[in-house]
Every structure is written in C-alpha cells, then in structure tokens.
Design an enzyme around this catalytic site. Structure first.
Site, PDB file in Angstrom:
ATOM      1  N   ALA A 123      -5.566 -16.189 -21.433  1.00 17.84           N
ATOM      2  CA  ALA A 123      -6.384 -17.404 -21.425  1.00 17.84           C
ATOM      3  C   ALA A 123      -5.485 -18.638 -21.360  1.00 17.84           C
ATOM      4  O   ALA A 123      -4.606 -18.809 -22.208  1.00 17.84           O
ATOM      5  CB  ALA A 123      -7.242 -17.459 -22.691  1.00 17.84           C
ATOM      6  N   GLU A 127      -3.522 -27.425 -23.244  1.00 18.71           N
ATOM      7  CA  GLU A 127      -2.510 -28.185 -22.494  1.00 18.71           C
ATOM      8  C   GLU A 127      -1.643 -28.962 -23.473  1.00 18.71           C
ATOM      9  O   GLU A 127      -2.036 -29.145 -24.636  1.00 18.71           O
ATOM     10  CB  GLU A 127      -3.202 -29.166 -21.537  1.00 18.71           C
ATOM     11  N   PRO A 128      -0.498 -29.466 -23.016  1.00 19.53           N
ATOM     12  CA  PRO A 128       0.364 -30.210 -23.947  1.00 19.53           C
ATOM     13  C   PRO A 128      -0.375 -31.355 -24.644  1.00 19.53           C
ATOM     14  O   PRO A 128      -0.141 -31.619 -25.815  1.00 19.53           O
ATOM     15  CB  PRO A 128       1.491 -30.736 -23.048  1.00 19.53           C
ATOM     16  N   ALA A 253     -14.827 -14.213 -30.017  1.00 15.85           N
ATOM     17  CA  ALA A 253     -13.377 -14.321 -30.266  1.00 15.85           C
ATOM     18  C   ALA A 253     -13.113 -14.712 -31.721  1.00 15.85           C
ATOM     19  O   ALA A 253     -12.118 -14.295 -32.315  1.00 15.85           O
ATOM     20  CB  ALA A 253     -12.743 -15.313 -29.311  1.00 15.85           C
ATOM     21  N   GLN A 347       5.165 -12.839 -52.837  1.00 10.23           N
ATOM     22  CA  GLN A 347       5.580 -13.245 -54.183  1.00 10.23           C
ATOM     23  C   GLN A 347       5.764 -12.020 -55.092  1.00 10.23           C
ATOM     24  O   GLN A 347       6.688 -11.963 -55.898  1.00 10.23           O
ATOM     25  CB  GLN A 347       4.518 -14.201 -54.764  1.00 10.23           C
ATOM     26  N   ILE A 348       4.873 -11.068 -54.941  1.00  9.95           N
ATOM     27  CA  ILE A 348       4.947  -9.858 -55.777  1.00  9.95           C
ATOM     28  C   ILE A 348       6.223  -9.071 -55.471  1.00  9.95           C
ATOM     29  O   ILE A 348       6.780  -8.404 -56.343  1.00  9.95           O
ATOM     30  CB  ILE A 348       3.660  -9.009 -55.592  1.00  9.95           C
ATOM     31  N   GLY A 350       9.020 -10.491 -54.953  1.00  7.07           N
ATOM     32  CA  GLY A 350      10.166 -11.269 -55.414  1.00  7.07           C
ATOM     33  C   GLY A 350      11.141 -11.509 -54.267  1.00  7.07           C
ATOM     34  O   GLY A 350      10.730 -11.718 -53.121  1.00  7.07           O
ATOM     35  N   GLY A 351      12.441 -11.448 -54.577  1.00  9.95           N
ATOM     36  CA  GLY A 351      13.478 -11.706 -53.566  1.00  9.95           C
ATOM     37  C   GLY A 351      13.391 -10.752 -52.387  1.00  9.95           C
ATOM     38  O   GLY A 351      13.644 -11.128 -51.237  1.00  9.95           O
ATOM     39  N   GLU A 374      -7.643 -20.128 -31.868  1.00  5.49           N
ATOM     40  CA  GLU A 374      -9.109 -19.913 -31.793  1.00  5.49           C
ATOM     41  C   GLU A 374      -9.873 -21.002 -32.539  1.00  5.49           C
ATOM     42  O   GLU A 374     -10.901 -20.743 -33.155  1.00  5.49           O
ATOM     43  CB  GLU A 374      -9.499 -18.529 -32.344  1.00  5.49           C
TER      44      GLU A 374
END
Ligand code: FAD
Length: 406
Positions: A123, A127-128, A253, A347-348, A350-351, A374
C-alpha cells in the site's frame, strides 16, 4: 460482547500455531537480530495455506472465512513474529479495495492471483507531507490518451512497506490538479511492477527506511517520475473516488492490526510468565514477589480486554454491520495495551530484557509501531469522539454515523 468460537475457529488457531512453531519460532530471533527479511519460502508457505485470501469469497479464489478467523490467524502469526503476521495485511487491503470498489474485470484479473500469493501487494498511501492528512496528498496521476489510455504518475510516497516484494502497489494519487479539492481529487490505482530489491529509475525509484523494529519487512520511500499505469487499473474506473474507496479497508485493517497487537503482547506475557518462575532473587522466584505477580495479572487482564474488543469488532463486521467505531476501539486499545504489556515484560526480565539475547526486546520494539500505523492513536480517538458526539447530537446512544479516518 464475546464472539462465538466455532470448531472452525478452533481449528484455524490450532493449524496456525503449528505453522508458527514449525516455521517461525526457530528463525524469528536470528533474522530480527540480523535485520533480515522474512525468507520468501515462508511467504510462499503462508500463501499455500490460504492466509492471503482468507476472507475473500471462494469464487475469487479465497477461503470464504470470516473476519474473526482472520483475526485469529493474524494474532497467532504475530505471536511468532510481528513481521510475519503483517504480510497478509497488504493483501487484505488490496482485496477489500477490489471487492468493495473494483470493477468486475479488475476483481477477476487480480483477486484469484492475490488470494493464491501469485501476486503480492503493498500500500502506497502515505507521503512525506501527507500522513494523517490524506487530503494533502500531492502525488499526481495525469491522464495521457496518446498511444492508448493510461496515466503518468509523478510524485513521492513514503513508508510503503513490502514495496520491494510486491507485484502490485495500491497508489492513492491526485487526478484533479486543484489541491483545494483535497479528498475529492484523489483516485486509487493498481500499479503493477516487477518484484525485487531493485527499482527502475527514473520512472520508479525506491530506498529503504531504517527502522527500530518490524525488521522482517522493509519500508520504502518511493519516487514516481512518469510511471505509466494503464487506465484500466484505475480502481472502479472512476476518478475522484480513491479516498472513499479506502474507507471499508480501514475497518478490516484496523481489526487485523488490533489482532497483531494482541499476538505480540501475548508473546511478551508468555515470556514474562516463564521467566518470572525461573529467575530467583532474594532466595525465591521473582514470581513470588507480589509486585511481579500483580504486574503479570495486570498485563493478562489488559491483554484479554484487548482480545475481546478485537473479536467483538470482528463479530460486528461479520454480522454485516458498520464496524468502524468498534474497529477504532479495538485498534487504539490494543495498540496502547501492547506497548504497556511488552514494556512491563521487558521490566520483568531486568537487565536481560535489555539484551538482544532474549526476544522480549523484540516484542517491545515491534509493539511501538501499533500506535503509529493504520491511523495513529490520536487520529483514532478523533474518529471515535466524532462518532460519539454525532450520536449524542442525534439523541442516540453515542454511536452516530460519522465518517472514518481520512
Ligand atoms: C513501520 C511503518 C510502516 C508503515 N507502512 C505503511 C504502508 O505500508 N503504507 C502506507 O501508506 N503507510 C505506511 N505507514 C505510514 C503510517 O500510516 C503513517 O506514519 C501514519 O499514518 C502517520 O502519518 P505521519 O507519520 O505522517 O505522521 P503525522 O500525520 O505527521 O502525525 C505526526 C503526529 O501528529 C499527530 N496528529 C496529526 N494530525 C493530528 C490531528 N488532527 N489531531 C491530533 N494529532 C494529530 C499524529 O497522531 C502524530 O502523533 C507506515 C508507518 C510505519 C512507521
């Protein structure tokens, strides 16, 4: 408000889950980390399973299934990888355009090939300088009757996802040169091209837009400079109808997009539930800490609410009613839910959640797009508010008969 799940729907879900476990789960992370596209053999397998023609009537080569079945397929594919769940969106948009607004000749010529995957589509509306504001589209289609009737396309499009692999682009272009005519001056074209990572400058050029997620499909900026489109590829054979022809595609859609958001959020919740039981801190699994348990409970609650809203919108559409309001509710709620749920899942972890070694960061990056494409969340709320206020003015229940997003 719950939609009825028949044996057919259960079976559809079971077969898609099998497909995802076999074909998608083993490759999604490696391809996403390598920023690689979905392999073409996977796309061909999805075509073979009928995913691109799910909701088209059987007489046009489709499977004749309902919107709820389509939502289930989109959800389960996206649970494996958002990019995979998003391929079918393009074919649904083109197919709906043709079914609702195409000429019979256009339906016969394109639909069976789209349903079978012989023709892949993309689709090209944005446009810009014209995203939410479709009426500002500048790309021109100028009729040239010399040497047989055709149009010459000139102008820029952006964010055309899957443009490289598509055989047909649905392009919204201005046939009326007067920009003050806005939506009324726009027409829809089926623009045929060769698939592949190359384009044919100067008539058609394209360049990839780097993105933070949604890596399995590439989005392109496109430039048309005198690209010839046969007049018989003007959708419906009538100029000035393009924007109105898009309206019915928004409903389906947006339901499909809500389902994709539910799928990605479900994948994040699945991962978080597993990890919370495996990861030990302070001498016990983090799932035993009440804060984490409540996070999981809230994520699951929001996710289930979004899923039911999505199925409800699908069931309203399947009953033959107007469903733009319900599709708007589902899309905006599921989009915002997916961002929250995937962020909490990260988050659960962690790192480790921030590391590329776990897929939870993929779900989070992918989910961010739902509030943008959309129709952005801001535009969805605007559409919903307009309908509610129109309904209230008419003395109804707030579900007035306003227009969809434009
Ligand atoms: C990954 C990706 C894939 C995409 N794929 C496709 C594709 O295949 N084909 C295609 O045609 N397009 C595609 N798009 C484009 C997408 O549909 C647009 O990005 C979207 O419609 C928003 O347009 P915009 O980016 O120009 O933002 P703008 O319209 O410029 O909006 C900028 C901000 O202003 C807000 N805003 C704008 N107008 C209003 C208003 N009236 N009231 C309140 N707030 C407003 C918006 O909500 C947004 O927050 C894709 C985008 C992305 C990111």
């Amino acid at each position: 408000m719950t939609a009825t799940h028949s044996d057919v729907h259960q079976e559809v879900r079971r077969t898609v889950r099998e497909f995802v476990a076999r074909e998608i789960a083993p490759i999604a992370d490696a391809l996403d980390n390598a920023e690689a596209e979905i392999p073409m053999p996977v796309i061909r397998k999805m075509a073979g399973l009928g995913y691109f023609g799910l909701v088209f009537p059987e007489r046009y080569g489709g499977m004749g299934l309902d919107t709820l079945a389509m939502a289930i397929v989109a959800e389960e594919l996206s649970r494996g990888w958002l990019s995979v769940g998003s391929v079918m969106t393009r074919m649904i948009i083109t197919g709906t355009l043709l079914l609702e607004s195409g000429t019979e000749e256009q339906r016969q010529r394109f639909l069976p090939k789209i349903a079978s995957g012989e023709l892949l589509t993309a689709a090209a509306f944005t446009e810009p300088d014209a995203g939410s504001d479709t009426g500002a589209i500048k790309c021109r289609a100028v009729r040239d009757d010399a040497g047989g009737g055709h149009y010459l396309l000139r102008g820029e499009k952006t964010w055309c996802t899957f443009a490289n692999r598509a055989h047909v682009l649905t392009v919204l272009a201005r046939t009326d040169p007067d920009p003050s005519r806005r939506h009324k001056g726009l027409s829809m074209f089926l623009v045929e091209k060769e698939p592949g990572d190359y384009f044919h400058p100067p008539e058609l050029d394209g360049s990839v837009i780097p993105t933070i997620g949604y890596k399995g499909m590439k989005s392109y900026s496109l430039a048309f400079d005198g690209y010839r489109v046969p007049a018989e590829n003007l959708v419906g054979g009538e100029e000035g109808r393009g924007c109105y022809q898009l309206m019915p595609t928004y409903e389906i859609a947006r339901i499909q997009t809500a389902a994709r958001a539910v799928g990605v959020a479900q994948a994040a919740l699945d991962a978080a539930l597993r990890y919370a039981q495996e990861r030990t801190q302070f001498g016990r699994p983090i799932a035993d800490h009440q804060v984490i348990r409540h996070k999981l409970a809230r994520m699951a609650t929001e996710l289930e609410a979004a899923r039911q809203l999505c199925y409800y919108a699908a069931s309203v559409k399947d009953r033959g009613g107007r469903s733009d309001l319900e599709a708007g509710y589902a899309k905006v709620f599921a989009a915002e839910m997916a961002e929250r749920v995937t962020s909490e899942a990260l988050q659960i972890f962690g790192g480790y959640g921030y590391s590329r070694e776990y897929p939870v960061q993929r779900f989070w990056r992918d989910s961010r797009v739902f509030r943008i494409f959309e129709g952005t969340s801001e535009i969805q709320y605007e559409v919903i508010a307009k309908r509610l206020l129109e309904g209230a003015k008419a003395g109804g229940n707030g579900q007035g008969r306003g227009k969809g997003r434009s």
